[in-house]
Motif scaffolding. Sequence first.
Motif, PDB file in Angstrom:
ATOM      1  N   GLU A 478      37.582  45.111 -24.877  1.00 12.25           N
ATOM      2  CA  GLU A 478      38.296  45.133 -23.601  1.00 12.25           C
ATOM      3  C   GLU A 478      38.105  46.469 -22.892  1.00 12.25           C
ATOM      4  O   GLU A 478      37.920  46.531 -21.685  1.00 12.25           O
ATOM      5  CB  GLU A 478      39.796  44.875 -23.812  1.00 12.25           C
ATOM      6  CG  GLU A 478      40.149  43.458 -24.153  1.00 12.25           C
ATOM      7  CD  GLU A 478      39.911  43.126 -25.629  1.00 12.25           C
ATOM      8  OE1 GLU A 478      39.446  44.011 -26.383  1.00 12.25           O
ATOM      9  OE2 GLU A 478      40.188  41.980 -26.022  1.00 12.25           O
ATOM     10  N   GLY A 479      38.163  47.536 -23.706  1.00 11.94           N
ATOM     11  CA  GLY A 479      38.018  48.879 -23.148  1.00 11.94           C
ATOM     12  C   GLY A 479      36.643  49.060 -22.520  1.00 11.94           C
ATOM     13  O   GLY A 479      36.517  49.540 -21.392  1.00 11.94           O
ATOM     14  N   ARG A 480      35.637  48.653 -23.264  1.00  8.49           N
ATOM     15  CA  ARG A 480      34.271  48.797 -22.744  1.00  8.49           C
ATOM     16  C   ARG A 480      34.091  47.990 -21.468  1.00  8.49           C
ATOM     17  O   ARG A 480      33.463  48.436 -20.512  1.00  8.49           O
ATOM     18  CB  ARG A 480      33.261  48.292 -23.786  1.00  8.49           C
ATOM     19  CG  ARG A 480      33.057  49.226 -24.953  1.00  8.49           C
ATOM     20  CD  ARG A 480      31.689  48.989 -25.600  1.00  8.49           C
ATOM     21  NE  ARG A 480      31.398  47.591 -25.911  1.00  8.49           N
ATOM     22  CZ  ARG A 480      31.864  46.942 -26.967  1.00  8.49           C
ATOM     23  NH1 ARG A 480      32.634  47.576 -27.816  1.00  8.49           N
ATOM     24  NH2 ARG A 480      31.547  45.679 -27.186  1.00  8.49           N
ATOM     25  N   MET A 481      34.693  46.825 -21.461  1.00  7.89           N
ATOM     26  CA  MET A 481      34.549  45.965 -20.289  1.00  7.89           C
ATOM     27  C   MET A 481      35.224  46.604 -19.084  1.00  7.89           C
ATOM     28  O   MET A 481      34.672  46.612 -17.990  1.00  7.89           O
ATOM     29  CB  MET A 481      35.157  44.597 -20.613  1.00  7.89           C
ATOM     30  CG  MET A 481      35.034  43.588 -19.517  1.00  7.89           C
ATOM     31  SD  MET A 481      35.150  41.908 -20.162  1.00  7.89           S
ATOM     32  CE  MET A 481      36.630  42.008 -21.107  1.00  7.89           C
ATOM     33  N   LEU A 482      36.414  47.142 -19.318  1.00  7.81           N
ATOM     34  CA  LEU A 482      37.132  47.768 -18.215  1.00  7.81           C
ATOM     35  C   LEU A 482      36.352  48.972 -17.679  1.00  7.81           C
ATOM     36  O   LEU A 482      36.254  49.165 -16.469  1.00  7.81           O
ATOM     37  CB  LEU A 482      38.534  48.184 -18.671  1.00  7.81           C
ATOM     38  CG  LEU A 482      39.439  48.705 -17.570  1.00  7.81           C
ATOM     39  CD1 LEU A 482      39.678  47.643 -16.502  1.00  7.81           C
ATOM     40  CD2 LEU A 482      40.781  49.164 -18.139  1.00  7.81           C
ATOM     41  N   HIS A 503      26.382  40.658 -11.315  1.00  6.26           N
ATOM     42  CA  HIS A 503      26.000  41.946 -11.891  1.00  6.26           C
ATOM     43  C   HIS A 503      26.093  41.935 -13.409  1.00  6.26           C
ATOM     44  O   HIS A 503      25.276  42.538 -14.098  1.00  6.26           O
ATOM     45  CB  HIS A 503      26.896  43.043 -11.314  1.00  6.26           C
ATOM     46  CG  HIS A 503      26.520  44.417 -11.785  1.00  6.26           C
ATOM     47  ND1 HIS A 503      25.465  45.110 -11.228  1.00  6.26           N
ATOM     48  CD2 HIS A 503      27.013  45.196 -12.771  1.00  6.26           C
ATOM     49  CE1 HIS A 503      25.347  46.268 -11.853  1.00  6.26           C
ATOM     50  NE2 HIS A 503      26.279  46.346 -12.788  1.00  6.26           N
ATOM     51  N   PHE A 504      27.079  41.240 -13.944  1.00  9.94           N
ATOM     52  CA  PHE A 504      27.291  41.281 -15.396  1.00  9.94           C
ATOM     53  C   PHE A 504      26.776  40.033 -16.105  1.00  9.94           C
ATOM     54  O   PHE A 504      27.095  39.807 -17.262  1.00  9.94           O
ATOM     55  CB  PHE A 504      28.791  41.454 -15.699  1.00  9.94           C
ATOM     56  CG  PHE A 504      29.296  42.830 -15.359  1.00  9.94           C
ATOM     57  CD1 PHE A 504      29.041  43.894 -16.215  1.00  9.94           C
ATOM     58  CD2 PHE A 504      29.987  43.068 -14.193  1.00  9.94           C
ATOM     59  CE1 PHE A 504      29.488  45.168 -15.915  1.00  9.94           C
ATOM     60  CE2 PHE A 504      30.433  44.354 -13.870  1.00  9.94           C
ATOM     61  CZ  PHE A 504      30.180  45.404 -14.737  1.00  9.94           C
ATOM     62  N   LYS A 505      25.951  39.250 -15.383  1.00 10.31           N
ATOM     63  CA  LYS A 505      25.633  37.942 -15.952  1.00 10.31           C
ATOM     64  C   LYS A 505      24.866  37.995 -17.278  1.00 10.31           C
ATOM     65  O   LYS A 505      24.990  37.080 -18.083  1.00 10.31           O
ATOM     66  CB  LYS A 505      24.898  37.073 -14.943  1.00 10.31           C
ATOM     67  CG  LYS A 505      23.428  37.382 -14.726  1.00 10.31           C
ATOM     68  CD  LYS A 505      22.878  36.332 -13.787  1.00 10.31           C
ATOM     69  CE  LYS A 505      21.521  36.578 -13.213  1.00 10.31           C
ATOM     70  NZ  LYS A 505      20.604  37.519 -13.719  1.00 10.31           N
ATOM     71  N   ASP A 506      24.104  39.037 -17.497  1.00 10.65           N
ATOM     72  CA  ASP A 506      23.351  39.083 -18.754  1.00 10.65           C
ATOM     73  C   ASP A 506      23.996  40.003 -19.789  1.00 10.65           C
ATOM     74  O   ASP A 506      23.350  40.456 -20.714  1.00 10.65           O
ATOM     75  CB  ASP A 506      21.909  39.538 -18.488  1.00 10.65           C
ATOM     76  CG  ASP A 506      21.162  38.501 -17.676  1.00 10.65           C
ATOM     77  OD1 ASP A 506      21.404  37.304 -17.912  1.00 10.65           O
ATOM     78  OD2 ASP A 506      20.361  38.884 -16.809  1.00 10.65           O
ATOM     79  N   THR A 507      25.256  40.327 -19.601  1.00  8.53           N
ATOM     80  CA  THR A 507      25.890  41.246 -20.524  1.00  8.53           C
ATOM     81  C   THR A 507      26.864  40.507 -21.437  1.00  8.53           C
ATOM     82  O   THR A 507      27.149  39.331 -21.215  1.00  8.53           O
ATOM     83  CB  THR A 507      26.696  42.325 -19.762  1.00  8.53           C
ATOM     84  OG1 THR A 507      27.834  41.677 -19.179  1.00  8.53           O
ATOM     85  CG2 THR A 507      25.866  42.963 -18.658  1.00  8.53           C
ATOM     86  N   GLU A 508      27.365  41.234 -22.411  1.00 11.15           N
ATOM     87  CA  GLU A 508      28.335  40.637 -23.336  1.00 11.15           C
ATOM     88  C   GLU A 508      29.637  40.248 -22.624  1.00 11.15           C
ATOM     89  O   GLU A 508      30.450  39.522 -23.170  1.00 11.15           O
ATOM     90  CB  GLU A 508      28.641  41.620 -24.466  1.00 11.15           C
ATOM     91  CG  GLU A 508      29.174  42.952 -23.938  1.00 11.15           C
ATOM     92  CD  GLU A 508      29.473  43.985 -25.022  1.00 11.15           C
ATOM     93  OE1 GLU A 508      29.853  43.604 -26.133  1.00 11.15           O
ATOM     94  OE2 GLU A 508      29.320  45.192 -24.732  1.00 11.15           O
ATOM     95  N   ALA A 510      29.906  38.661 -19.721  1.00 11.00           N
ATOM     96  CA  ALA A 510      29.753  37.572 -18.748  1.00 11.00           C
ATOM     97  C   ALA A 510      30.806  36.478 -18.918  1.00 11.00           C
ATOM     98  O   ALA A 510      31.475  36.092 -17.952  1.00 11.00           O
ATOM     99  CB  ALA A 510      28.351  36.990 -18.846  1.00 11.00           C
ATOM    100  N   ALA A 511      30.974  36.003 -20.144  1.00 14.20           N
ATOM    101  CA  ALA A 511      31.861  34.853 -20.355  1.00 14.20           C
ATOM    102  C   ALA A 511      33.314  35.213 -20.048  1.00 14.20           C
ATOM    103  O   ALA A 511      34.030  34.457 -19.384  1.00 14.20           O
ATOM    104  CB  ALA A 511      31.730  34.345 -21.784  1.00 14.20           C
ATOM    105  N   VAL A 512      33.738  36.377 -20.514  1.00 13.26           N
ATOM    106  CA  VAL A 512      35.134  36.767 -20.306  1.00 13.26           C
ATOM    107  C   VAL A 512      35.415  36.978 -18.816  1.00 13.26           C
ATOM    108  O   VAL A 512      36.460  36.567 -18.304  1.00 13.26           O
ATOM    109  CB  VAL A 512      35.471  38.049 -21.091  1.00 13.26           C
ATOM    110  CG1 VAL A 512      36.897  38.470 -20.833  1.00 13.26           C
ATOM    111  CG2 VAL A 512      35.246  37.818 -22.568  1.00 13.26           C
ATOM    112  N   LEU A 513      34.477  37.606 -18.138  1.00 17.24           N
ATOM    113  CA  LEU A 513      34.673  37.828 -16.710  1.00 17.24           C
ATOM    114  C   LEU A 513      34.778  36.504 -15.973  1.00 17.24           C
ATOM    115  O   LEU A 513      35.623  36.337 -15.097  1.00 17.24           O
ATOM    116  CB  LEU A 513      33.521  38.656 -16.139  1.00 17.24           C
ATOM    117  CG  LEU A 513      33.537  40.126 -16.553  1.00 17.24           C
ATOM    118  CD1 LEU A 513      32.319  40.847 -16.006  1.00 17.24           C
ATOM    119  CD2 LEU A 513      34.800  40.792 -16.055  1.00 17.24           C
ATOM    120  N   ALA A 514      33.932  35.576 -16.363  1.00 17.44           N
ATOM    121  CA  ALA A 514      33.966  34.278 -15.688  1.00 17.44           C
ATOM    122  C   ALA A 514      35.298  33.585 -15.934  1.00 17.44           C
ATOM    123  O   ALA A 514      35.875  32.997 -15.024  1.00 17.44           O
ATOM    124  CB  ALA A 514      32.812  33.406 -16.157  1.00 17.44           C
ATOM    125  N   SER A 515      35.807  33.666 -17.144  1.00 16.09           N
ATOM    126  CA  SER A 515      37.075  32.980 -17.374  1.00 16.09           C
ATOM    127  C   SER A 515      38.210  33.737 -16.687  1.00 16.09           C
ATOM    128  O   SER A 515      39.197  33.142 -16.258  1.00 16.09           O
ATOM    129  CB  SER A 515      37.339  32.748 -18.857  1.00 16.09           C
ATOM    130  OG  SER A 515      37.404  33.964 -19.525  1.00 16.09           O
TER     131      SER A 515
END
Length: 587
Positions: A478-482, A503-508, A510-515
């Motif tokens: 979560e921290g890294r994502m933020l 921008h984040f579609k190919d990153t780890e 992607a799925a969390v951001l989409a949800s």
Amino acid sequence: MIPDSFKQELLHRVDVVDVIERYVPLKKGGSNYLACCPFHSEKTPSFTVSPTKQFYHCFGCGVHGNAISFLMEYQGLGYVEAVKDLAESVGMKMPEFEPREKKSESGPDLYAIMEQACDYYREQLKTSPRAIEYLKGRGLTGKIAARFGIGYAPEGWQNLERVFQSYADKALKDAGLVIDAEGGRRYDRFRDRIMFPILNQRGSVIAFGGRVIGEGEPKYLNSPETPLFEKGQELYGLSQARPAIRAASRVIVVEGYMDVVALAQHGIEYAVATLGTATSPVHVQKLLRQTDEVVFCFDGDAAGRKAAWHALEVSLPYLADNKTVRFLFLSPEHDPDSFVREEGGKAFEKKLGEARPLSAFLLDELKGRVDPGTAEGRSRLVHEAKPLLQKLSAPALRLQLLKALADAAGMSQEDAARIMEIRVARGYDARPAPAQGAPRAAHLPKRRREHRLLQCLLAKPALAGELPQAMLEADSFEGRMLVAVADFCRHNPQAQGGELIEHFKDTEFAAVLASGQAALLETKFEADHMEPEFRGEVANWLHEQRRSRLDALTAKSEQTPAEQVEIRDLVAQLKDQSDVGPKNATI
Ligand code: UTP
Ligand code: MN
């Protein structure tokens, strides 16, 4: 590579609602638009398009993305093609760049060439009694041959010379229709074969499979990989099967061209084939997007079981609790074609009903590999199951498999979960806790806060400017994502959700951001409501920081003068925040 700036500009100019509406009728529902999902079959609409966030999400099957990804999915376009399509629709000129697939981007239209060849083969079928007899002998009617665009490549080495203006054209080679022999002689790849065109999701011909009439080697000759055709990604018959898949709410995956065609001949129109290649992640993703139930149909022999096990492994990461994957094994003397011809469509559908769920196949297969009568055997069962359960993305199914495995291994569920290092439900992490250090519970609120901040940034990227740098710690997922999202938002305060996803579609992430985006659609939170929420989180964090600093200082037996000043400041600041009551004050 298409420059990032161009993509951002493009996503600013197009409206995802317009783009989707070209293909799917949308209805207004609140601030969003709704439709029955074009990627899976459903009766009530759960496909949601947000004009403000420029983003779509299906709450049924989980597809999501922006205008570019919609075109890619729906039309079966490549990335570059989809961008080009969109750019043209808003009058933007594609920037100069090095295309990866130059041939398909400019120059001769390979699609047109394949179409022309397909028309020619179909014409030729009408004039070949031998080919017609062969197809009739395999039980096919003209109607079904037409449905699949089946044709015939006549005998002779250079028939295509009559079909195309220039037989020497490089594009014919690029399309895989001709072969250049040594010495510069060129000849047709397909000669005296029944031709099965392979279509992409848009219905364009991208390759052929050619079957020898009767006996001969190779039995099937296929197009080579070309700019249009990437083996291992395509499913034969998908384009034709789509409506039936939607109607039946399931899809059958078989191995061969003739299996698909024969099933359709017997009224089972929802079958597709992997064409002699192993089931790939792309196959599974494509299929699970169309429907909730996938039945893999394999021969009952050892090779069939091996292929099925591979399909199982490939499917695990894409499963959800509302999706079913099953396996049907036919008896060794049959493939779907021969079965359906002998027993009929009804019997095949009955057989489909007996297909084994993935869970049963997985459990039985694993149990069959070990000796349950020994401690070693039971341990090995858990050992072998570990990588599979770790890959499985459906939480409820994973929990059930865990229970069954624990039972079979004679251990408690908790022990089995710990040994397999799997998380069995949200909020409960069965992974071994770190031996020392802060208890895990202390991390949870932090992660939850980071999650909430992230949600706010998704709704209103400009808020990133207000985040204290010290709040950003890349010490967890979560921290890294933020950290990453805040960084992006600071540089692109005007960005909308769709661009962020892009921008984040190919990153780890992607799925969390989409949800996260999806949750925003659901809660109908407007960006303005996010501001107080965001500031509240920041204030709470500041408060906690001060509070713990104050606790640390006052816990000392003696303070330096500087520390005494700091304590006074902290107390004042905490009072200012007006949420530190006298009862809590430790001084
Ligand atoms: P099969 O050998 O099972 O053929 O290969 P089939 O589909 O039953 O064919 P018929 O009934 O004899 O006509 C399954 C699939 O593997 C690929 C083809 O896609 C075929 O449909 N294959 C097989 C090839 O590409 N080349 C070959 O030489 C054989
Ligand atoms: Mn066959």
